[in-house]
Design a protein around this motif. Structure first.
Motif, PDB file in Angstrom:
ATOM      1  N   MET A 108      -6.423  57.962   4.202  1.00  0.00           N
ATOM      2  CA  MET A 108      -7.164  58.415   5.371  1.00  0.00           C
ATOM      3  C   MET A 108      -6.871  59.881   5.702  1.00  0.00           C
ATOM      4  N   TYR A 109      -5.817  60.426   5.104  1.00  0.00           N
ATOM      5  CA  TYR A 109      -5.456  61.822   5.361  1.00  0.00           C
ATOM      6  C   TYR A 109      -6.210  62.720   4.387  1.00  0.00           C
ATOM      7  N   LEU A 110      -6.974  63.677   4.932  1.00  0.00           N
ATOM      8  CA  LEU A 110      -7.801  64.558   4.108  1.00  0.00           C
ATOM      9  C   LEU A 110      -7.118  65.881   3.790  1.00  0.00           C
ATOM     10  N   GLY A 111      -6.166  66.261   4.601  1.00  0.00           N
ATOM     11  CA  GLY A 111      -5.436  67.498   4.350  1.00  0.00           C
ATOM     12  C   GLY A 111      -5.866  68.664   5.196  1.00  0.00           C
ATOM     13  N   ASN A 112      -6.956  68.509   5.943  1.00  0.00           N
ATOM     14  CA  ASN A 112      -7.442  69.612   6.770  1.00  0.00           C
ATOM     15  C   ASN A 112      -7.431  69.290   8.265  1.00  0.00           C
ATOM     16  N   GLU A 113      -6.744  68.205   8.639  1.00  0.00           N
ATOM     17  CA  GLU A 113      -6.696  67.794  10.039  1.00  0.00           C
ATOM     18  C   GLU A 113      -5.797  68.732  10.854  1.00  0.00           C
ATOM     19  N   ALA A 114      -6.319  69.232  11.977  1.00  0.00           N
ATOM     20  CA  ALA A 114      -5.514  70.083  12.857  1.00  0.00           C
ATOM     21  C   ALA A 114      -4.552  69.243  13.683  1.00  0.00           C
ATOM     22  N   ASN A 115      -4.966  68.034  13.994  1.00  0.00           N
ATOM     23  CA  ASN A 115      -4.102  67.121  14.748  1.00  0.00           C
ATOM     24  C   ASN A 115      -4.458  65.684  14.391  1.00  0.00           C
ATOM     25  N   PHE A 116      -3.486  64.820  14.498  1.00  0.00           N
ATOM     26  CA  PHE A 116      -3.679  63.399  14.202  1.00  0.00           C
ATOM     27  C   PHE A 116      -2.464  62.637  14.677  1.00  0.00           C
ATOM     28  N   ILE A 117      -2.624  61.331  14.736  1.00  0.00           N
ATOM     29  CA  ILE A 117      -1.475  60.437  14.947  1.00  0.00           C
ATOM     30  C   ILE A 117      -1.471  59.456  13.787  1.00  0.00           C
ATOM     31  N   ALA A 118      -0.457  59.527  12.956  1.00  0.00           N
ATOM     32  CA  ALA A 118      -0.320  58.624  11.815  1.00  0.00           C
ATOM     33  C   ALA A 118       0.668  57.515  12.156  1.00  0.00           C
ATOM     34  N   ILE A 119       0.317  56.289  11.791  1.00  0.00           N
ATOM     35  CA  ILE A 119       1.235  55.144  11.917  1.00  0.00           C
ATOM     36  C   ILE A 119       1.406  54.592  10.515  1.00  0.00           C
ATOM     37  N   LEU A 120       2.581  54.739   9.953  1.00  0.00           N
ATOM     38  CA  LEU A 120       2.790  54.425   8.543  1.00  0.00           C
ATOM     39  C   LEU A 120       4.107  53.687   8.327  1.00  0.00           C
ATOM     40  N   THR A 121       4.100  52.790   7.358  1.00  0.00           N
ATOM     41  CA  THR A 121       5.375  52.255   6.876  1.00  0.00           C
ATOM     42  C   THR A 121       6.033  53.348   6.041  1.00  0.00           C
ATOM     43  N   GLN A 122       7.298  53.185   5.710  1.00  0.00           N
ATOM     44  CA  GLN A 122       7.976  54.226   4.934  1.00  0.00           C
ATOM     45  C   GLN A 122       7.370  54.387   3.538  1.00  0.00           C
ATOM     46  N   GLU A 123       6.862  53.288   2.957  1.00  0.00           N
ATOM     47  CA  GLU A 123       6.201  53.392   1.654  1.00  0.00           C
ATOM     48  C   GLU A 123       4.933  54.236   1.741  1.00  0.00           C
ATOM     49  N   ARG A 124       4.138  53.995   2.777  1.00  0.00           N
ATOM     50  CA  ARG A 124       2.887  54.736   2.925  1.00  0.00           C
ATOM     51  C   ARG A 124       3.152  56.213   3.219  1.00  0.00           C
ATOM     52  N   LEU A 125       4.187  56.479   3.980  1.00  0.00           N
ATOM     53  CA  LEU A 125       4.539  57.873   4.250  1.00  0.00           C
ATOM     54  C   LEU A 125       4.968  58.565   2.959  1.00  0.00           C
ATOM     55  N   ARG A 154       4.053  57.812  -0.114  1.00  0.00           N
ATOM     56  CA  ARG A 154       2.878  58.035  -0.955  1.00  0.00           C
ATOM     57  C   ARG A 154       2.044  59.211  -0.444  1.00  0.00           C
ATOM     58  N   LEU A 155       1.938  59.337   0.860  1.00  0.00           N
ATOM     59  CA  LEU A 155       1.186  60.443   1.438  1.00  0.00           C
ATOM     60  C   LEU A 155       1.850  61.773   1.092  1.00  0.00           C
ATOM     61  N   ILE A 156       3.175  61.822   1.187  1.00  0.00           N
ATOM     62  CA  ILE A 156       3.915  63.049   0.869  1.00  0.00           C
ATOM     63  C   ILE A 156       3.763  63.398  -0.610  1.00  0.00           C
ATOM     64  N   GLN A 157       3.808  62.368  -1.455  1.00  0.00           N
ATOM     65  CA  GLN A 157       3.659  62.617  -2.893  1.00  0.00           C
ATOM     66  C   GLN A 157       2.260  63.117  -3.232  1.00  0.00           C
ATOM     67  N   LYS A 158       1.272  62.619  -2.510  1.00  0.00           N
ATOM     68  CA  LYS A 158      -0.117  63.012  -2.762  1.00  0.00           C
ATOM     69  C   LYS A 158      -0.424  64.387  -2.176  1.00  0.00           C
ATOM     70  N   HIS A 159       0.231  64.717  -1.056  1.00  0.00           N
ATOM     71  CA  HIS A 159      -0.005  66.002  -0.388  1.00  0.00           C
ATOM     72  C   HIS A 159       1.349  66.691  -0.172  1.00  0.00           C
ATOM     73  N   PRO A 160       1.860  67.420  -1.149  1.00  0.00           N
ATOM     74  CA  PRO A 160       3.179  68.055  -1.052  1.00  0.00           C
ATOM     75  C   PRO A 160       3.304  69.030   0.120  1.00  0.00           C
ATOM     76  N   ASP A 161       2.179  69.556   0.618  1.00  0.00           N
ATOM     77  CA  ASP A 161       2.218  70.512   1.725  1.00  0.00           C
ATOM     78  C   ASP A 161       2.086  69.814   3.086  1.00  0.00           C
ATOM     79  N   PHE A 162       2.181  68.508   3.101  1.00  0.00           N
ATOM     80  CA  PHE A 162       2.061  67.726   4.335  1.00  0.00           C
ATOM     81  C   PHE A 162       3.157  68.125   5.328  1.00  0.00           C
ATOM     82  N   THR A 163       2.770  68.425   6.550  1.00  0.00           N
ATOM     83  CA  THR A 163       3.732  68.808   7.590  1.00  0.00           C
ATOM     84  C   THR A 163       3.463  68.033   8.879  1.00  0.00           C
ATOM     85  N   LEU A 164       4.493  67.944   9.702  1.00  0.00           N
ATOM     86  CA  LEU A 164       4.401  67.246  10.979  1.00  0.00           C
ATOM     87  C   LEU A 164       4.999  68.106  12.088  1.00  0.00           C
TER      88      LEU A 164
END
Length: 264
Positions: A207-224, A226-236
Motif C-alpha cells: 500500500m506504500y507508494l513511496g511518494n506519500e507526504a504523510n500517512f499512518i502505517a499499522i504493521l506487524t514487524q514482518e510487514r515493516l 518487507r516495506l523497508i527492504q522494498k523501499h530502502p529510503d523509507f523514513t518515519l
C-alpha cells in the motif's frame, strides 16, 4: 473486640492470628452471615491498614477484603470511599450511578462536589483512573523517545492511537506483534479519523507508494521489514511500538526480524 495493632511488624504478625483467620474465612467462604458486628469492624479496620501498606500484596489483600465485604452485605459505601481515595474513578462513578441510594447520596453538598470532581476524568465518554490520566498527560507532553510501562487494561493502546491521531500531518508507523492486534488498532484509528478521511492508512507494504507526504502505517514487524527492504529510503517521523515485550521473544522469528531491522 480485639484491638487492631497498628505497627507494621506486629500488624503483619497479627494477620496470622486465629481471630483474623476466622473472620476472613467467614467473609470469603459464603459464611458472611455468621460474622459478628465486632468481626465486621475488625475486618474493615484491617483492610484500611492494609490499603496503606507499601507492600503490593498486602494492599491487594486490603482491597479484596473491602470488595468482598461490600458484595456480601450489599453496602458499597466502603468501596466507594476506597476507590475515591485510591483514584479508581471508574469504580467510584459506577457505584455512584448504580449502587448507592440516589436520594441519600444526592442531597449532600459534599457528595455532589465529589461527583462533579469525577467529571474531570471523563474522556471520550469513558471515566479514567488517576493513574490512566497521568499516563495520558505524560504521553501527550513528551515529544522525545519514551517507554510506557503500565498494567493490562490501562489504556496503553488507546494512548498510541491518540498519539498517531495527533500527528496526522506526519509519517507515522505503529508496530504491533500480531495481525489480530493490527486489525483492532485499525478499527480504533478509523473511528478516530472519521473526520480525516484524506489521511492515508497503510496496513500492508504494497500500500506504500513511496511518494506519500504523510500517512499512518499499522504493521506487524514482518510487514515493516518487507516495506523497508522494498523501499530502502523509507523514513518515519514517529514510530510507535505496541506491546514491545511481545515483539522480540528470542525465537527464530524474532532473530530474523531483529537482524533485518538492525541492518536497516
Amino acid at each position: 473486640m480485639k484491638n487492631l495493632l497498628l505497627t507494621v511488624s506486629s500488624f503483619r504478625k497479627s494477620l496470622s492470628n486465629s481471630y483474623f483467620e476466622v473472620a476472613y474465612n467467614k467473609l470469603i467462604s459464603n459464611r458472611s452471615s455468621e460474622l459478628s458486628q465486632d468481626e465486621k469492624l475488625y475486618l474493615l479496620k484491617t483492610a484500611i491498614v492494609l490499603l496503606n501498606e507499601a507492600d503490593f500484596s498486602l494492599e491487594r489483600l486490603g482491597y479484596r477484603i473491602i470488595l468482598s465485604y461490600c458484595n456480601a452485605f450489599h453496602n458499597y459505601i466502603p468501596l466507594y470511599d476506597v476507590s475515591l481515595s485510591k483514584g479508581y474513578i471508574p469504580i467510584s462513578k459506577f457505584i455512584e450511578l448504580n449502587l448507592l441510594n440516589g436520594d441519600k447520596f444526592g442531597n449532600h453538598f459534599f457528595n455532589t462536589l465529589l461527583s462533579s470532581y469525577k467529571e474531570n476524568f471523563l474522556q471520550n465518554g469513558i471515566y479514567l483512573s488517576e493513574g490512566q490520566q497521568d499516563l495520558i498527560r505524560f504521553a501527550n507532553s513528551n515529544e522525545g523517545d519514551f517507554v510506557l510501562i503500565a498494567p493490562t487494561s490501562y489504556g496503553k493502546s488507546d494512548i498510541i492511537v491518540s498519539k498517531a491521531q495527533n500527528n496526522i500531518s506526519k509519517r507515522v508507523c505503529i508496530v504491533v506483534p500480531s495481525k489480530s492486534l493490527l486489525a483492532q488498532t485499525k478499527r480504533r484509528l478509523l473511528k478516530r479519523l472519521s473526520n480525516n478521511a484524506s489521511n492515508k492508512l497503510i496496513t500492508h507494504p504494497d500500500m506504500y507508494l513511496g511518494n506519500e507526504a504523510n500517512f499512518i502505517a499499522i504493521l506487524t514487524q514482518e510487514r515493516l521489514l518487507r516495506l523497508i527492504q522494498k523501499h530502502p529510503d523509507f523514513t518515519l517521523d514517529l514510530l510507535l511500538v505496541d506491546e514491545a515485550h511481545n515483539l522480540l521473544k528470542g525465537d527464530s522469528r524474532a532473530i530474523f526480524i531483529s537482524s533485518g531491522l538492525i541492518h536497516y
